[in-house]
Structures are given as structure tokens and as C-alpha cells.
Design a protein around this motif. Structure first.
Motif, short mmCIF file in Angstrom:
data_model
loop_
_atom_site.label_atom_id
_atom_site.label_comp_id
_atom_site.label_asym_id
_atom_site.label_seq_id
_atom_site.Cartn_x
_atom_site.Cartn_y
_atom_site.Cartn_z
N LEU A 1 -0.69 50.74 26.19
CA LEU A 1 -1.66 51.84 26.18
C LEU A 1 -2.98 51.29 25.67
O LEU A 1 -3.07 50.85 24.52
N PHE A 2 -3.99 51.29 26.53
CA PHE A 2 -5.32 50.77 26.20
C PHE A 2 -6.22 51.95 25.83
O PHE A 2 -6.34 52.91 26.59
N ILE A 3 -6.85 51.87 24.65
CA ILE A 3 -7.66 52.98 24.16
C ILE A 3 -9.04 52.50 23.72
O ILE A 3 -9.16 51.60 22.88
N GLY A 4 -10.07 53.10 24.31
CA GLY A 4 -11.43 52.96 23.78
C GLY A 4 -11.67 54.12 22.84
O GLY A 4 -11.71 55.28 23.27
N PHE A 5 -11.82 53.85 21.55
CA PHE A 5 -11.95 54.90 20.55
C PHE A 5 -13.41 55.32 20.40
O PHE A 5 -14.31 54.48 20.33
N GLY A 6 -13.62 56.63 20.31
CA GLY A 6 -14.94 57.16 19.99
C GLY A 6 -15.09 57.41 18.50
O GLY A 6 -14.11 57.50 17.76
N ALA A 7 -16.35 57.51 18.06
CA ALA A 7 -16.72 57.96 16.70
C ALA A 7 -16.07 57.15 15.57
O ALA A 7 -15.85 57.68 14.49
N GLU A 8 -15.84 55.87 15.80
CA GLU A 8 -15.34 55.03 14.71
C GLU A 8 -16.35 54.92 13.59
O GLU A 8 -15.99 54.93 12.40
N MET B 1 -28.74 51.36 26.71
CA MET B 1 -27.64 52.13 26.13
C MET B 1 -27.99 52.71 24.76
O MET B 1 -27.21 53.46 24.17
N LYS B 2 -29.17 52.33 24.24
CA LYS B 2 -29.74 52.95 23.03
C LYS B 2 -28.77 53.05 21.86
O LYS B 2 -28.79 54.00 21.09
N GLY B 3 -27.92 52.04 21.72
CA GLY B 3 -27.07 51.96 20.53
C GLY B 3 -25.80 52.79 20.56
O GLY B 3 -25.05 52.81 19.60
N ARG B 4 -25.54 53.51 21.66
CA ARG B 4 -24.27 54.22 21.87
C ARG B 4 -23.89 55.11 20.67
O ARG B 4 -22.74 55.14 20.22
N GLY B 5 -24.84 55.85 20.17
CA GLY B 5 -24.56 56.75 19.05
C GLY B 5 -23.65 57.89 19.49
O GLY B 5 -23.75 58.40 20.61
N THR B 6 -22.77 58.32 18.61
CA THR B 6 -21.85 59.41 18.93
C THR B 6 -22.61 60.67 19.33
O THR B 6 -23.55 61.08 18.66
N GLY B 7 -22.19 61.28 20.43
CA GLY B 7 -22.83 62.49 20.93
C GLY B 7 -23.97 62.25 21.90
O GLY B 7 -24.48 63.20 22.50
N SER B 8 -24.36 61.00 22.11
CA SER B 8 -25.48 60.70 23.00
C SER B 8 -25.01 60.58 24.44
O SER B 8 -23.83 60.34 24.72
N LYS B 9 -25.95 60.73 25.37
CA LYS B 9 -25.60 60.55 26.78
C LYS B 9 -25.26 59.08 27.06
O LYS B 9 -24.48 58.79 27.98
N TYR C 1 -15.89 51.98 20.95
CA TYR C 1 -17.05 51.68 21.81
C TYR C 1 -18.35 52.32 21.33
O TYR C 1 -19.41 52.07 21.91
N ASP C 2 -18.31 53.12 20.29
CA ASP C 2 -19.54 53.73 19.76
C ASP C 2 -20.24 52.77 18.81
O ASP C 2 -19.65 51.79 18.32
N HIS C 3 -21.52 53.06 18.53
CA HIS C 3 -22.24 52.31 17.49
C HIS C 3 -23.20 53.27 16.79
O HIS C 3 -22.90 54.46 16.68
N LEU C 4 -24.32 52.79 16.33
CA LEU C 4 -25.18 53.57 15.42
C LEU C 4 -26.38 54.21 16.09
O LEU C 4 -27.21 54.81 15.39
N GLY C 5 -26.51 54.09 17.40
CA GLY C 5 -27.68 54.65 18.05
C GLY C 5 -28.95 53.98 17.56
O GLY C 5 -29.08 52.76 17.57
N THR C 6 -29.89 54.78 17.09
CA THR C 6 -31.13 54.24 16.52
C THR C 6 -31.10 54.30 14.99
O THR C 6 -32.15 54.23 14.34
N GLY C 7 -29.92 54.41 14.44
CA GLY C 7 -29.76 54.38 12.98
C GLY C 7 -29.88 55.71 12.29
O GLY C 7 -29.67 55.79 11.07
N ILE D 1 -22.52 68.10 14.12
CA ILE D 1 -21.27 68.20 14.85
C ILE D 1 -21.48 67.72 16.28
O ILE D 1 -22.31 68.27 17.01
N ARG D 2 -20.73 66.68 16.66
CA ARG D 2 -20.96 66.05 17.96
C ARG D 2 -19.65 65.87 18.72
O ARG D 2 -18.61 65.59 18.12
N GLN D 3 -19.73 66.01 20.03
CA GLN D 3 -18.56 65.79 20.87
C GLN D 3 -18.37 64.30 21.11
O GLN D 3 -19.33 63.56 21.28
N ALA D 4 -17.12 63.88 21.14
CA ALA D 4 -16.80 62.49 21.39
C ALA D 4 -15.51 62.43 22.20
O ALA D 4 -14.81 63.42 22.37
N ASP D 5 -15.21 61.23 22.71
CA ASP D 5 -14.02 61.04 23.55
C ASP D 5 -13.32 59.74 23.19
O ASP D 5 -13.97 58.71 22.96
N ASN D 6 -11.99 59.78 23.20
CA ASN D 6 -11.19 58.58 23.38
C ASN D 6 -10.94 58.41 24.87
O ASN D 6 -10.77 59.39 25.59
#
Length: 317
Positions: A173-180, A45-53, A120-126, A96-101
Motif C-alpha cells: 500500500l503506497f501512501i502520499g501523506f498530506g499535512a505532515e 508549486m509555491k512550497g506545497r503548503g497544506t490547503g493550497s491549490k 508530499y506537503d511542505h511549508l508554502g511561503t512560510g 482549518i484546511r482541507q488535505a488529502d492522503n
């Protein structure tokens, strides 16, 4: 008389047996928590950086489970609420990156709704900033505690309330937040563009870093002062872990976005550690037993809150 007593005993025993599947369905399961965290915080999952696949795979994973548990889509396009986020701490070409809740609704035909959230996001590879290990930039930051632990909690609470065969007094209402990690962007976007009226929200429960319980410090529950109802809600609640109540509604996570909209909040957090925002935040370091206890405590708090009328809001500073 003996026959009557025997029939009564059999009837009571059968009633208990009928209730057993309900109880079993509602249990928090450590096996599920491990499955979620080991998936979300794997090297793949390579750190789940915002905008990553990979972060999109994490969003798909959350959506898949929301569908499995029968939650209704409550985003802007089915389960998704799409927005853009900007990398600000470092200079990168793709700032500028796309993200989703990811938003799922448990409809109990109630006038008010409780929000349960986790990012659910994190830092990717820093490379997007915020790594606390300058030598670790370029390495995968798995983010098992931050915040695969909270997402695992989100999914288990969704499963619990969707399968407990009860119709609660409030919707959820359950929400997984992006780009925290880029500045609470997903939760702020939701509160500025809510998919349910803000005035219909009872309160908000946020989970961020709930996987590294330290018995010396205990679990922090932040936001106790944001409603006059919380003392009644916590009355009589006990746990096999130590927890500390803090009044302030602000803090470095997504509940802050709701607090700023005059919504009562509670933020569950097990505190910092040496692996925070470093490559060593891995799934094998999670305390799964304590994580289970935290979620059981949250269920007690949620259940008690559903015995209340509409909650008031209080500023804490």
C-alpha cells in the motif's frame, strides 16, 4: 555431445535475454527521480503548503502515477482520503484546511500488506509556521529534500514493484501523506481511519528527507528495534552508502503514527542540513546518485522482509 552442449548454451542465452526486460523495468532511474523532484519542488508549486491549490496539484501528480503503474485506488473516495488539518503554530485566518492522503494498492492476493509512505506537503511561503528563517517568511520554501525526495522515492518504488513482473508474497500500500508539516496529521488520520485492517499490516516504511546524503554521517534507518525480525531482514544486506541502524520507533515523521498503533516501522532519513525548513531547499542540491542507492537498499530490505512470516511488534522505549 557438442550439439547438445550448443543447444543447451543457446537455450540458456535466450533465457537470459528474456529476463533482461524484467530487470530493466525494475531499475531505479535517476532521470525519474530528477523529474519528480524538479516538478514537486519547482517555484510554480509555491512550497506545497497544506490547503493550497499547489499541494492539490502535487496530490494529482502522485495519483496520476499511481494510475499509470496500475495501482488500485484504496482511499475512501477512489485514491483520496480527505481530512481537515489545523494550523496551530501561528495565527492565520484560514487555520482549518482541507488535505488529502493519496493511497494506491498493489494487490498480490496476499493476507498481509506492507505500507510504503512519504509526505508530499511542505511549508508554502512560510506563513503556516515552522520556517527556520524569519527573514524568509514570504519566500517560497520549495522543500526539495523535505519531502519531494521522499515522494520521488515513493513513486519509484511503486513503479519498481508494479512493473517487475513478480508476484510478491505481500501486498503493498503506497501512501502520499498530506499535512505532515502540521503535525503528522495525514498519517494519524489514516491510522485512525485505515482503509485496510491495521492487523493485516506487516510493517511500515517511511521516507522523509532522503535527498541530502552526508557520507560523514551516513543514512539513518530508525525503527530497527520495533520488531525482532529486523536483524534477520538486514542480515547480509550491503550498500555503497553507509547506513546506521537505530532502535527507536518514535521520531518526527509519519512512521510514528504507525508505531503508536503497534506496527513495526523503519524510517529512512539522511539528516538535517542548513537548508532545512528554509527557502534554500532546492532540487539542484539533491544528491541523486545517493538517493538511487538508498532506494536500492530499501528494495533489498523490502525483499528480505517478504521472506518473513507475520512480523511481531516491540516497543522501544
Amino acid at each position: 555431445m557438442k550439439i547438445t552442449l550448443k543447444i543447451s548454451f543457446i537455450s540458456s542465452f535466450l533465457s537470459i535475454l528474456l529476463l533482461l526486460p524484467i530487470c530493466l523495468a525494475a531499475q531505479i532511474k535517476q532521470a525519474n527521480l530528477k523529474k519528480h523532484i524538479y516538478y514537486l519542488a519547482s517555484d510554480k508549486m509555491k512550497g506545497r503548503g497544506t490547503g493550497s491549490k499547489e499541494v492539490n496539484k502535487a496530490a494529482n501528480y502522485i495519483e496520476k502515477h499511481f494510475k499509470k503503474y496500475g495501482l488500485s485506488p484504496k482511499g475512501e473516495k477512489r485514491y483520496r482520503q480527505t481530512f481537515t488539518a489545523k494550523v496551530r503554530r501561528v495565527t492565520v485566518s484560514d487555520s482549518i484546511r482541507q488535505a488529502d492522503n493519496v493511497v494506491g494498492f498493489l494487490d498480490n492476493d496476499a493476507p498481509y500488506t506492507i505500507i510504503i509512505g512519504a509526505h508530499y506537503d511542505h511549508l508554502g511561503t512560510g506563513h503556516q509556521g515552522s520556517s527556520r528563517d524569519s527573514l524568509g517568511v514570504g519566500q517560497i520554501h520549495n522543500g526539495a529534500d523535505d519531502n519531494a525526495s521522499g515522494v520521488a522515492g515513493l513513486l519509484e518504488l511503486a513503479r519498481h514493484f508494479a512493473t517487475n513482473k513478480e508476484k510478491e508474497a505481500y501486498n503493498m500500500l503506497f501512501i502520499g501523506f498530506g499535512a505532515e508539516e502540521l503535525g503528522l496529521v495525514g498519517s494519524r488520520y489514516f491510522t485512525d481511519n485505515p482503509t485496510i485492517p491495521l492487523e493485516n499490516i506487516q510493517w511500515m516504511l517511511n521516507m522523509d528527507m532522503i535527498g541530502r546524503y552526508n557520507p560523514d554521517n551516513g543514512l539513518a534507518i530508525i525503527g530497527y528495534g520495533t520488531s525482532s525480525k529486523f536483524p534477520s531482514i538486514f542480515e547480509g544486506i550491503t550498500s555503497d552508502i553507509k547506513f546506521n541502524l537505530s532502535r527507536d520507533g518514535n521520531g518526527g515523521s509519519d512512521q510514528t503514527s504507525f508505531y503508536k498503533k503497534n506496527i513495526p516501522v523503519l524510517f529512512f532519513h539522511t539528516g538535517g542540513h542548513d537548508d532545512y525548513h528554509r527557502p534554500g531547499d532546492d532540487p539542484d542540491k539533491i544528491d541523486y546518485s545517493s538517493l538511487e542507492s538508498i532506494l536500492k537498499l530499501e528494495i533489498d530490505v523490502l525483499n528480505n522482509s517478504m521472506k518473513q512470516g507475520k512480523m511481531d511488534f516491540q516497543w522501544t522505549n
